[in-house]
Design a protein around this motif. Structure first.
Motif, PDB file in Angstrom:
ATOM      1  N   HIS A   1      21.540  31.681  51.072  1.00 57.33           N
ATOM      2  CA  HIS A   1      22.398  32.840  51.329  1.00 57.33           C
ATOM      3  C   HIS A   1      23.837  32.562  50.894  1.00 57.33           C
ATOM      4  N   ALA A   2      24.306  31.344  51.115  1.00 56.36           N
ATOM      5  CA  ALA A   2      25.656  30.985  50.681  1.00 56.36           C
ATOM      6  C   ALA A   2      25.766  31.020  49.162  1.00 56.36           C
ATOM      7  N   ILE A   3      24.725  30.555  48.477  1.00 57.62           N
ATOM      8  CA  ILE A   3      24.724  30.590  47.015  1.00 57.62           C
ATOM      9  C   ILE A   3      24.754  32.034  46.519  1.00 57.62           C
ATOM     10  N   ALA A   4      24.021  32.936  47.164  1.00 56.39           N
ATOM     11  CA  ALA A   4      24.004  34.339  46.756  1.00 56.39           C
ATOM     12  C   ALA A   4      25.386  34.981  46.890  1.00 56.39           C
ATOM     13  N   CYS A   5      26.078  34.700  47.990  1.00 60.92           N
ATOM     14  CA  CYS A   5      27.428  35.255  48.182  1.00 60.92           C
ATOM     15  C   CYS A   5      28.382  34.747  47.106  1.00 60.92           C
ATOM     16  N   CYS A   6      28.297  33.470  46.787  1.00 62.14           N
ATOM     17  CA  CYS A   6      29.163  32.909  45.746  1.00 62.14           C
ATOM     18  C   CYS A   6      28.824  33.486  44.377  1.00 62.14           C
ATOM     19  N   ALA A   7      27.557  33.787  44.132  1.00 60.07           N
ATOM     20  CA  ALA A   7      27.163  34.373  42.849  1.00 60.07           C
ATOM     21  C   ALA A   7      27.783  35.752  42.666  1.00 60.07           C
ATOM     22  N   VAL A   8      27.876  36.530  43.738  1.00 62.28           N
ATOM     23  CA  VAL A   8      28.505  37.853  43.652  1.00 62.28           C
ATOM     24  C   VAL A   8      29.990  37.704  43.318  1.00 62.28           C
ATOM     25  N   LEU A   9      30.679  36.783  43.989  1.00 62.58           N
ATOM     26  CA  LEU A   9      32.088  36.532  43.675  1.00 62.58           C
ATOM     27  C   LEU A   9      32.256  36.068  42.235  1.00 62.58           C
ATOM     28  N   GLN A  10      31.350  35.244  41.775  1.00 63.57           N
ATOM     29  CA  GLN A  10      31.395  34.755  40.406  1.00 63.57           C
ATOM     30  C   GLN A  10      31.289  35.897  39.407  1.00 63.57           C
ATOM     31  N   ALA A  11      30.355  36.809  39.628  1.00 59.54           N
ATOM     32  CA  ALA A  11      30.164  37.928  38.717  1.00 59.54           C
ATOM     33  C   ALA A  11      31.399  38.820  38.660  1.00 59.54           C
ATOM     34  N   VAL A  12      31.979  39.105  39.820  1.00 54.19           N
ATOM     35  CA  VAL A  12      33.178  39.950  39.862  1.00 54.19           C
ATOM     36  C   VAL A  12      34.342  39.269  39.151  1.00 54.19           C
ATOM     37  N   GLY A  13      34.558  37.985  39.437  1.00 56.20           N
ATOM     38  CA  GLY A  13      35.677  37.273  38.842  1.00 56.20           C
ATOM     39  C   GLY A  13      35.578  37.177  37.329  1.00 56.20           C
ATOM     40  N   LEU A  14      34.404  36.863  36.809  1.00 54.73           N
ATOM     41  CA  LEU A  14      34.243  36.743  35.362  1.00 54.73           C
ATOM     42  C   LEU A  14      34.353  38.099  34.668  1.00 54.73           C
ATOM     43  N   THR A  15      33.858  39.154  35.317  1.00 55.83           N
ATOM     44  CA  THR A  15      33.988  40.490  34.724  1.00 55.83           C
ATOM     45  C   THR A  15      35.453  40.876  34.571  1.00 55.83           C
ATOM     46  N   VAL A  16      36.227  40.677  35.612  1.00 53.41           N
ATOM     47  CA  VAL A  16      37.659  41.002  35.544  1.00 53.41           C
ATOM     48  C   VAL A  16      38.356  40.117  34.516  1.00 53.41           C
ATOM     49  N   ALA A  17      38.031  38.826  34.491  1.00 54.22           N
ATOM     50  CA  ALA A  17      38.712  37.893  33.595  1.00 54.22           C
ATOM     51  C   ALA A  17      38.509  38.259  32.133  1.00 54.22           C
ATOM     52  N   PHE A  18      37.271  38.524  31.740  1.00 53.09           N
ATOM     53  CA  PHE A  18      37.029  38.802  30.331  1.00 53.09           C
ATOM     54  C   PHE A  18      37.445  40.220  29.946  1.00 53.09           C
ATOM     55  N   THR A  19      37.480  41.120  30.915  1.00 47.73           N
ATOM     56  CA  THR A  19      38.034  42.445  30.632  1.00 47.73           C
ATOM     57  C   THR A  19      39.524  42.346  30.339  1.00 47.73           C
ATOM     58  N   ARG A  20      40.247  41.553  31.137  1.00 53.90           N
ATOM     59  CA  ARG A  20      41.677  41.375  30.912  1.00 53.90           C
ATOM     60  C   ARG A  20      41.956  40.534  29.670  1.00 53.90           C
ATOM     61  N   LEU A  21      41.114  39.546  29.404  1.00 54.34           N
ATOM     62  CA  LEU A  21      41.308  38.707  28.230  1.00 54.34           C
ATOM     63  C   LEU A  21      41.251  39.539  26.948  1.00 54.34           C
ATOM     64  N   ARG A  22      40.401  40.528  26.936  1.00 55.96           N
ATOM     65  CA  ARG A  22      40.287  41.368  25.746  1.00 55.96           C
ATOM     66  C   ARG A  22      41.555  42.188  25.506  1.00 55.96           C
ATOM     67  N   ALA A  23      42.319  42.443  26.568  1.00 56.16           N
ATOM     68  CA  ALA A  23      43.491  43.311  26.444  1.00 56.16           C
ATOM     69  C   ALA A  23      44.746  42.560  26.003  1.00 56.16           C
ATOM     70  N   TYR A  24      44.735  41.220  26.052  1.00 51.92           N
ATOM     71  CA  TYR A  24      45.935  40.454  25.731  1.00 51.92           C
ATOM     72  C   TYR A  24      45.710  39.648  24.465  1.00 51.92           C
ATOM     73  N   PRO A  25      46.685  39.664  23.547  1.00 47.59           N
ATOM     74  CA  PRO A  25      46.571  38.831  22.347  1.00 47.59           C
ATOM     75  C   PRO A  25      46.779  37.366  22.686  1.00 47.59           C
ATOM     76  N   LEU A  26      46.173  36.492  21.869  1.00 47.29           N
ATOM     77  CA  LEU A  26      46.314  35.056  22.086  1.00 47.29           C
ATOM     78  C   LEU A  26      47.560  34.564  21.359  1.00 47.29           C
ATOM     79  N   ARG A  27      48.681  34.574  22.063  1.00 43.77           N
ATOM     80  CA  ARG A  27      49.921  34.062  21.472  1.00 43.77           C
ATOM     81  C   ARG A  27      50.724  33.339  22.527  1.00 43.77           C
ATOM     82  N   ARG A  28      51.510  32.382  22.070  1.00 48.66           N
ATOM     83  CA  ARG A  28      52.372  31.619  22.968  1.00 48.66           C
ATOM     84  C   ARG A  28      53.600  32.428  23.319  1.00 48.66           C
ATOM     85  N   PRO A  29      54.253  32.116  24.464  1.00 50.85           N
ATOM     86  CA  PRO A  29      55.459  32.821  24.829  1.00 50.85           C
ATOM     87  C   PRO A  29      56.606  32.503  23.876  1.00 50.85           C
TER      88      PRO A  29
END
Length: 411
Positions: A383-411
């Protein structure tokens, strides 16, 4: 970044030079690190026969690492990669040899328990000092590789995965057939080998005054905030690492206590997973060449999240092994993307401090995972693994959605 050789010198090394100065020391250190990371929880379980103490030892192995990262980055920036790498490897060899002697001499479970707990904490700190030094040297090569940075990172990841492929299996077999002395002797051998292979280069002249760890932390945080693409990706991978850490801490308990298999079978799980991850890394290199970072990263994240969710319901050893391998396939692709983005974006003069901060954030879930295993009854770990898997899916979805919106350049 202060290093023993400038990035240009690293870039000019031929293939044999790269193997001698970068890949071989990294291989020896990765072997020792893999054996301690996966073998010490097995050693604790074999010594104490306690699932709670196994989880606690996993947490103790990772908590000191978190405190060591900011200091390690500042030390590497000041003294150079070679000196830090060599001293860390030598100190780890001394620690594991001392632990082997103590375990063969102490009587009663109390002394053995204290020994393995201290061993977990100390090897965690020393392994991270050597890792930061090796990673900084590898990053110098990556920056000079330009558009081919992901190839260098894939080679370094391949070394790490080969170590993860052989380290857990070797640790499990040695613990099964020769006890703690055999396993710890192998860790000492790899540590001494890494210290001997460290390149003999002119020493770096120390800076006029030590750089406080808090200053390095502030520098890394300011740099990370100026790089939104890297920041969101670090956030997503951090949540993903909570699932990975929980599985690393819980696998000895699940395989031995719940599935009724041996310590060698625990090592086989992670060795098979590392083999699958190694194949994924090789495929990711070509896939990034053709499709780019974002599609490969998004697909890898989906594979990892689905495999972790399925693992929560696995009740057979073979199924558990296959799903763990699938999880590590996804994690391997995510890591190649993260390391490539990191080497592209972080400015060279702030690399050590920013690298330390990002790794600190990525490793925060691991001691938490150990605590979760310590307080969770073995039959509820799914059950603990299942809860962490849900958090993992949400976090990676947000991360790669935002990554697509920002260009890869240094400040």
């Amino acid at each position: 970044m202060r290093a023993d050789v400038s990035p240009r010198v690293f870039a000019c090394l031929d293939r044999s030079g790269l193997w001698r100065h970068i890949y071989l020391p990294r291989s020896a250190d990765a072997g020792a690190t893999a054996m301690t990371t996966y073998g010490i929880p097995l050693l604790v379980l074999a010594t104490t026969d306690s699932a709670a103490l196994t989880g606690l030892a996993f947490a103790l192995e990772w908590v000191p690492r978190l405190g060591a990262f900011t200091l390690a980055g500042a030390v590497v920036d000041r003294y150079g990669t070679t000196r830090v790498f060599r001293l860390a490897c030598l100190a780890r060899a001394v620690v594991v040899i001392a632990a082997a002697l103590l375990l063969s001499a102490v009587d009663g479970n109390g002394g053995a328990t204290v020994t393995v707990m201290v061993l977990a904490a100390s090897t965690g700190v020393l392994s991270e000092f050597s890792y930061i030094a090796a990673e900084t040297a590898g990053a110098s090569v990556s920056r000079e590789a330009g558009d081919q940075a992901h190839r260098v990172q894939s080679a370094l990841m391949g070394i790490d995965q080969v170590a993860t492929l052989s380290g857990p299996a070797l640790a499990g077999l040695l613990l099964e057939w020769s006890g703690a002395t055999g396993m710890l002797s192998a860790v000492a051998f790899f540590s001494l080998l890494g210290a001997g292979l460290a390149p003999r280069q002119p020493a770096v002249r120390p800076t006029a005054a030590p750089v406080p760890a808090i200053t390095g932390l502030r520098t890394g945080w300011a740099t990370l905030r100026s790089l939104p693409a890297l920041g969101w990706l670090v956030m997503g991978v951090t949540l993903s690492n909570l699932s990975l850490g929980l599985l690393q801490a819980a696998t000895p308990v699940i395989v031995v206590k719940e599935l009724g298999h041996s310590s060698a079978d625990v090592g086989l799980v992670w060795s098979a997973a590392a083999g699958a991850s190694l194949l994924a890394i090789a495929l990711c290199r070509k896939a990034i060449d053709r499709y780019g970072l974002w599609p490969v990263g998004a697909l890898s994240g989906g594979i990892a999240a689905c495999a972790c969710l399925a693992l929560s319901t696995a009740h057979h050893y073979t199924i558990y092994l296959v799903l763990t391998a699938a999880l590590m396939v996804g994690e391997g692709g995510i890591t190649v993307v993260l390391r490539t983005v990191r080497s592209h974006l972080i400015p060279p003069d702030r690399f050590g401090s920013t690298l330390s901060l990002t790794i600190l954030l990525l490793l925060l879930p691991f001691p938490l995972a150990g605590v979760l295993v310590a307080i969770t009854p073995p039959h509820l770990l799914g059950h603990a693994i299942a809860c962490c898997a849900v958090l993992q899916a949400v976090g990676l979805t947000v991360a790669f959605t935002r990554l697509r919106a920002y260009p890869l350049r240094r400040p």
